[in-house]
Enzyme design. Sequence first.
Site, mmCIF file in Angstrom:
data_model
loop_
_atom_site.group_PDB
_atom_site.id
_atom_site.type_symbol
_atom_site.label_atom_id
_atom_site.label_comp_id
_atom_site.label_asym_id
_atom_site.label_seq_id
_atom_site.Cartn_x
_atom_site.Cartn_y
_atom_site.Cartn_z
ATOM 1 N N ASP A 130 -30.823 35.005 2.661
ATOM 2 C CA ASP A 130 -29.572 35.453 2.505
ATOM 3 C C ASP A 130 -29.086 36.306 3.746
ATOM 4 O O ASP A 130 -29.950 37.065 4.292
ATOM 5 C CB ASP A 130 -29.471 36.398 1.412
ATOM 6 N N ASN A 147 -17.878 38.583 8.953
ATOM 7 C CA ASN A 147 -16.415 37.702 9.053
ATOM 8 C C ASN A 147 -15.267 38.663 9.482
ATOM 9 O O ASN A 147 -14.115 38.189 9.946
ATOM 10 C CB ASN A 147 -16.456 37.071 7.545
ATOM 11 N N HIS A 162 -14.081 34.356 10.773
ATOM 12 C CA HIS A 162 -14.625 33.238 10.138
ATOM 13 C C HIS A 162 -15.251 31.914 11.117
ATOM 14 O O HIS A 162 -16.419 31.622 10.664
ATOM 15 C CB HIS A 162 -13.943 32.556 8.811
ATOM 16 N N ASP A 212 -19.112 30.981 10.834
ATOM 17 C CA ASP A 212 -19.684 29.729 10.739
ATOM 18 C C ASP A 212 -20.459 29.318 11.711
ATOM 19 O O ASP A 212 -21.654 28.786 11.291
ATOM 20 C CB ASP A 212 -18.333 28.795 10.752
ATOM 21 N N GLU A 243 -23.524 32.269 2.142
ATOM 22 C CA GLU A 243 -24.464 32.726 3.247
ATOM 23 C C GLU A 243 -26.016 32.601 2.821
ATOM 24 O O GLU A 243 -26.685 33.132 3.512
ATOM 25 C CB GLU A 243 -24.181 34.022 3.904
#
Length: 293
Positions: A169, A177, A182, A186, A212
């Site tokens: 994680d 973010n 975002h 990404d 994530e």
Amino acid sequence: MYRINREKLLAVIREVDQAIYNHSQWYQNIIRSIVCRLPFDQRDMAEDAHHHCTFGQWYYHCSEKEMQENKTFQSIRGEHKQVHANAKLLLETSSRGEAISYIDYDNFANAVERLRLNLQTLKYELEETLYNRDPLTGVRNRISMLSDLRKQMDLIDRHVDTTVIAILDVDRFKQVNDTHGHPVGDLVLANIAAYILQHLRPYDNVYRYGGEEFLIMMPHTDVETAAAVIERIREGVAQMQTHMHNGETISVTISAGVTKLRDHHNIETAIEEADKALYEAKLGGRNKSVVSA
């Protein structure tokens, strides 16, 4: 496991379709020339004819590393060469006006069928990868994850294999973010996925488990070895820098929970154990991995 991006994968599938069609046309022309006693292409009489047919020109110039390493793709090489060697024998016999023996014809027909089977298998593998791949990160998605894990659990129950799973994680990903947007988040996920893929064995599987989160399945592995691999990945990710469009860089860390698949347990239990180990890693300050007891 294919690691070509989605666009390239689509292009390769189209190329395989065209290759299958081209070799089908070549086969029909060979049969037509023999049955109807028509002039045949002299290039089919060359010792290296398999390099010069339309299919061969595609096959021997395919530069994708992942394709070159694929076992099915590799097996096509020998089958394709054999098809042309058998075709050459039939054409030589026919050109002398002699009857072709049923043994020679059967050898040719069987070689053609084996080549077709390998080509169809290659196409199936490519399509299966395409439809079960996360478009952002390039790793496998959750569609096939449980099915793959259950198949592996069957081997565990029969004591045929040992397998370890790990859940990774990204630490404080929401802050990434919220602070950078975002698109940057990404990009971070895509870079982490690429790094994980580069540092695993070809037969290890990586899935995008959550937003994530990634789940890694490592067959033929004991928990100590797997834990060491996850630690190296964790350390490597911590040293990575993702370059943003404004020229700045961002670094993140990951936490991980590792557990061994145990016989007579279900997959959900194993995932829960890995999740608990991941939670311990988070409570322990993040940027660490914990092995389930």
